[in-house]
Design an enzyme around this catalytic site. Sequence first.
Site, mmCIF file in Angstrom:
data_model
loop_
_atom_site.group_PDB
_atom_site.id
_atom_site.type_symbol
_atom_site.label_atom_id
_atom_site.label_comp_id
_atom_site.label_asym_id
_atom_site.label_seq_id
_atom_site.Cartn_x
_atom_site.Cartn_y
_atom_site.Cartn_z
ATOM 1 C CE LYS A 159 63.173 58.542 33.601
ATOM 2 N NZ LYS A 159 62.118 58.592 35.612
ATOM 3 N NE ARG A 209 58.950 63.164 31.831
ATOM 4 C CZ ARG A 209 60.344 62.907 32.130
ATOM 5 N NH1 ARG A 209 60.602 63.266 31.494
ATOM 6 N NH2 ARG A 209 59.674 62.806 33.851
ATOM 7 N NE ARG A 243 65.072 63.637 41.974
ATOM 8 C CZ ARG A 243 64.726 62.596 40.457
ATOM 9 N NH1 ARG A 243 64.930 61.805 40.412
ATOM 10 N NH2 ARG A 243 63.850 63.586 40.585
ATOM 11 N NE ARG A 271 64.400 67.019 39.337
ATOM 12 C CZ ARG A 271 64.183 66.125 38.590
ATOM 13 N NH1 ARG A 271 65.037 65.195 38.593
ATOM 14 N NH2 ARG A 271 63.578 65.803 38.244
ATOM 15 N NE ARG A 318 58.606 65.629 39.034
ATOM 16 C CZ ARG A 318 59.665 64.449 39.479
ATOM 17 N NH1 ARG A 318 60.260 65.838 40.751
ATOM 18 N NH2 ARG A 318 60.930 64.658 39.024
HETATM 19 P P1 ADP Z 1 65.034 59.092 37.834
HETATM 20 O O1 ADP Z 1 66.302 60.110 36.927
HETATM 21 O O2 ADP Z 1 64.054 58.130 36.971
HETATM 22 O O3 ADP Z 1 63.711 59.875 37.953
HETATM 23 P P2 ADP Z 1 67.120 58.983 40.163
HETATM 24 O O4 ADP Z 1 67.851 57.947 39.259
HETATM 25 O O5 ADP Z 1 67.484 60.840 39.940
HETATM 26 O O6 ADP Z 1 65.811 58.743 39.416
HETATM 27 O O7 ADP Z 1 66.877 57.862 41.034
HETATM 28 C C1 ADP Z 1 65.575 58.992 42.072
HETATM 29 C C2 ADP Z 1 66.188 58.628 43.314
HETATM 30 O O8 ADP Z 1 66.166 57.234 44.320
HETATM 31 C C3 ADP Z 1 67.996 59.188 43.822
HETATM 32 O O9 ADP Z 1 67.611 60.023 44.853
HETATM 33 C C4 ADP Z 1 69.222 57.485 43.678
HETATM 34 O O10 ADP Z 1 69.895 57.718 44.089
HETATM 35 C C5 ADP Z 1 67.793 56.674 44.344
HETATM 36 N N1 ADP Z 1 67.799 55.374 43.597
HETATM 37 C C6 ADP Z 1 67.880 54.867 42.257
HETATM 38 N N2 ADP Z 1 68.238 54.185 42.000
HETATM 39 C C7 ADP Z 1 68.360 53.289 43.460
HETATM 40 C C8 ADP Z 1 67.694 51.687 43.879
HETATM 41 N N3 ADP Z 1 67.752 50.766 43.078
HETATM 42 N N4 ADP Z 1 67.597 51.927 45.428
HETATM 43 C C9 ADP Z 1 67.982 52.337 46.393
HETATM 44 N N5 ADP Z 1 67.591 53.965 45.421
HETATM 45 C C10 ADP Z 1 68.059 54.245 43.748
HETATM 46 P P1 AMP Z 2 63.076 64.064 34.896
HETATM 47 O O1 AMP Z 2 64.769 65.249 35.232
HETATM 48 O O2 AMP Z 2 63.177 62.898 33.747
HETATM 49 O O3 AMP Z 2 62.450 64.159 36.451
HETATM 50 O O4 AMP Z 2 62.735 65.589 34.709
HETATM 51 C C1 AMP Z 2 61.588 67.138 34.880
HETATM 52 C C2 AMP Z 2 60.797 67.492 34.655
HETATM 53 O O5 AMP Z 2 61.086 68.267 32.767
HETATM 54 C C3 AMP Z 2 59.507 66.714 34.234
HETATM 55 O O6 AMP Z 2 58.601 66.910 35.231
HETATM 56 C C4 AMP Z 2 58.859 67.780 33.155
HETATM 57 O O7 AMP Z 2 58.504 69.139 33.874
HETATM 58 C C5 AMP Z 2 60.146 68.000 31.820
HETATM 59 N N1 AMP Z 2 60.506 67.017 31.364
HETATM 60 C C6 AMP Z 2 61.649 66.378 30.767
HETATM 61 N N2 AMP Z 2 61.513 65.380 29.934
HETATM 62 C C7 AMP Z 2 60.180 65.582 28.961
HETATM 63 C C8 AMP Z 2 59.958 65.596 27.934
HETATM 64 N N3 AMP Z 2 59.949 64.156 27.004
HETATM 65 N N4 AMP Z 2 58.422 65.841 27.723
HETATM 66 C C9 AMP Z 2 57.889 67.221 28.273
HETATM 67 N N5 AMP Z 2 58.456 67.668 29.478
HETATM 68 C C10 AMP Z 2 59.529 66.558 29.470
#
Ligand code: ADP
Ligand code: AMP
Length: 215
Positions: free
Chosen positions: A13, A88, A127, A160, A171
Amino acid sequence: MKIILLGPPGAGKGTQAKMISSKYSIPHISTGDIFRKNISEKTPLGIKAKEYMDKGLLVPDELTIDLVNDRVKHDDCKQGFLLDGFPRTVKQAEALDLFLEENHEKLDTALLIEVPKDSILERMTGRRVCPVCGASFHVKFNPPKVEGKCDLCGNDIIQRKDDSEDTVRERLDVYEKQTQPLAEYYRSKNTLRVVDGSKDINVVFDDISNILGRD
Ligand code: ADP
Ligand code: AMP
């Protein structure tokens, strides 16, 4: 253009949000990034949010909904916005609908990025993120051009705390129970579009661009 991004943690995302925001010139609003900024600044919101985030749990709706309602009222959201990580829960989705209705607006697209569960753990543990601009990298799938440095702003990238294996499992559990039902919520409103997030990053982005069209 008003868009929300749905999908499990690690779906991509944040990665896609940066690209969509730049192509369509709409602000990328990540609730996770907002909470992390509050944590680093040790604000009262950050102190409360940290308790939940460190455990992989959702921050309570009442804190999260107000935060987003305030943010989308900013001037930069007049032409639209991209919400990443919100809503969410069904309660958050209903609150967003109410906000939009009160402002005579509507959501254009709820974009669900699907990724098989077994590839999520590898994505999350590999990541690396930029604590300054929120950009997301991966040691294997999307390494930064200069090791350890953000491509976008040059700051040091970090792992992270909630990307440890145990917290990722928690999660994923929370996602299945509390967030997955939103796919049905938006499907019933005819706003849901689904993309296969297991493809290469640029291919996923092409698929998303085809759905969103030119702007
Ligand atoms: P989210 O925001 O949904 O938690 P991220 O965008 O941070 O996910 O992506 C999670 C991890 O996967 C990151 O390390 C990112 O670089 C990697 N990633 C994202 N999209 C892809 C993809 N299409 N293929 C492989 N790795 C990906
Ligand atoms: P993210 O960066 O989207 O992976 O979010 C990291 C963490 O932030 C999540 O695991 C939750 O603890 C908190 N968080 C982010 N967005 C929300 C949401 N819309 N509602 C509740 N908790 C959230």
